[in-house]
Design a protein around this motif. Structure first.
Motif, short mmCIF file in Angstrom:
data_model
loop_
_atom_site.label_atom_id
_atom_site.label_comp_id
_atom_site.label_asym_id
_atom_site.label_seq_id
_atom_site.Cartn_x
_atom_site.Cartn_y
_atom_site.Cartn_z
N ALA A 160 0.86 -1.19 0.00
CA ALA A 160 0.00 0.00 0.00
C ALA A 160 0.90 1.24 0.00
O ALA A 160 1.78 1.36 0.84
CB ALA A 160 -0.91 -0.02 1.22
N THR A 161 0.66 2.11 -0.96
CA THR A 161 1.50 3.31 -1.08
C THR A 161 0.71 4.60 -0.94
O THR A 161 1.31 5.65 -0.77
CB THR A 161 2.25 3.33 -2.42
N ALA A 162 -0.61 4.52 -1.04
CA ALA A 162 -1.42 5.74 -0.93
C ALA A 162 -2.84 5.38 -0.51
O ALA A 162 -3.34 4.29 -0.83
CB ALA A 162 -1.46 6.48 -2.26
N THR A 163 -3.46 6.31 0.19
CA THR A 163 -4.87 6.19 0.54
C THR A 163 -5.52 7.53 0.24
O THR A 163 -5.00 8.58 0.64
CB THR A 163 -5.04 5.85 2.03
N ILE A 164 -6.64 7.48 -0.46
CA ILE A 164 -7.41 8.69 -0.75
C ILE A 164 -8.71 8.57 0.04
O ILE A 164 -9.58 7.76 -0.29
CB ILE A 164 -7.69 8.85 -2.25
#
Length: 140
Positions: A115-119
């Motif tokens: 996981a590299t990003a969460t919006i």
């Protein structure tokens, strides 16, 4: 229909129908199905990410809920990765952050996706988008 929201199902079916219509030489997307005893039990669709160099999106993947955990999803992902070896640098997967998607996120994490990003709230209130990335190693 598993974890898909009702509004997602027609989109998935449209992509599936187009992949079946186009056959194995579909552009720019590629699709692969899993068959058990003559019955479609899983499906994966991927393609190049526009305006990138060697980045591919895993757009859709589904496995019959009754057969999840039997290795069908793993086989589909591994075959996609094998086909992308030497072509892709990165594979991107976008999935939901809802609690009922914890198994899906765990599936990708167990296969080396990170996981590299969460919006926050991307798909709807309380439904984040979680972006996973995996570097592709060449098999050459």
């Amino acid at each position: 229909m598993g974890l898909f929201r009702p509004d997602e199902i027609p989109v998935a079916l449209e992509v599936f129908d187009e992949a079946v219509r186009a056959g194995p030489r579909a552009e720019p997307y590629s699709a692969l199905g899993a068959d058990v005893d003559g019955r479609l039990t899983g499906w994966i669709c991927w393609g190049p990410t526009p305006c990138t160099l060697g980045t591919y999106d895993l757009y859709w993947m589904a496995v019959d809920p009754a057969l999840q955990g039997t290795g069908i999803g793993t086989a589909l992902v591994l075959e996609m990765e094998r086909r992308l070896a030497g072509v892709a640098r990165l594979i991107i997967v976008e999935t939901a952050g809802r609690p009922d998607y914890a198994g899906t996120r765990g599936f990708y994490e167990a296969r080396g996706y990170r996981a590299t990003a969460t919006i926050p709230g991307f798909y709807g209130p309380g439904d984040d988008q979680v972006v996973y990335v995996k570097e592709v190693r060449s098999n050459r």
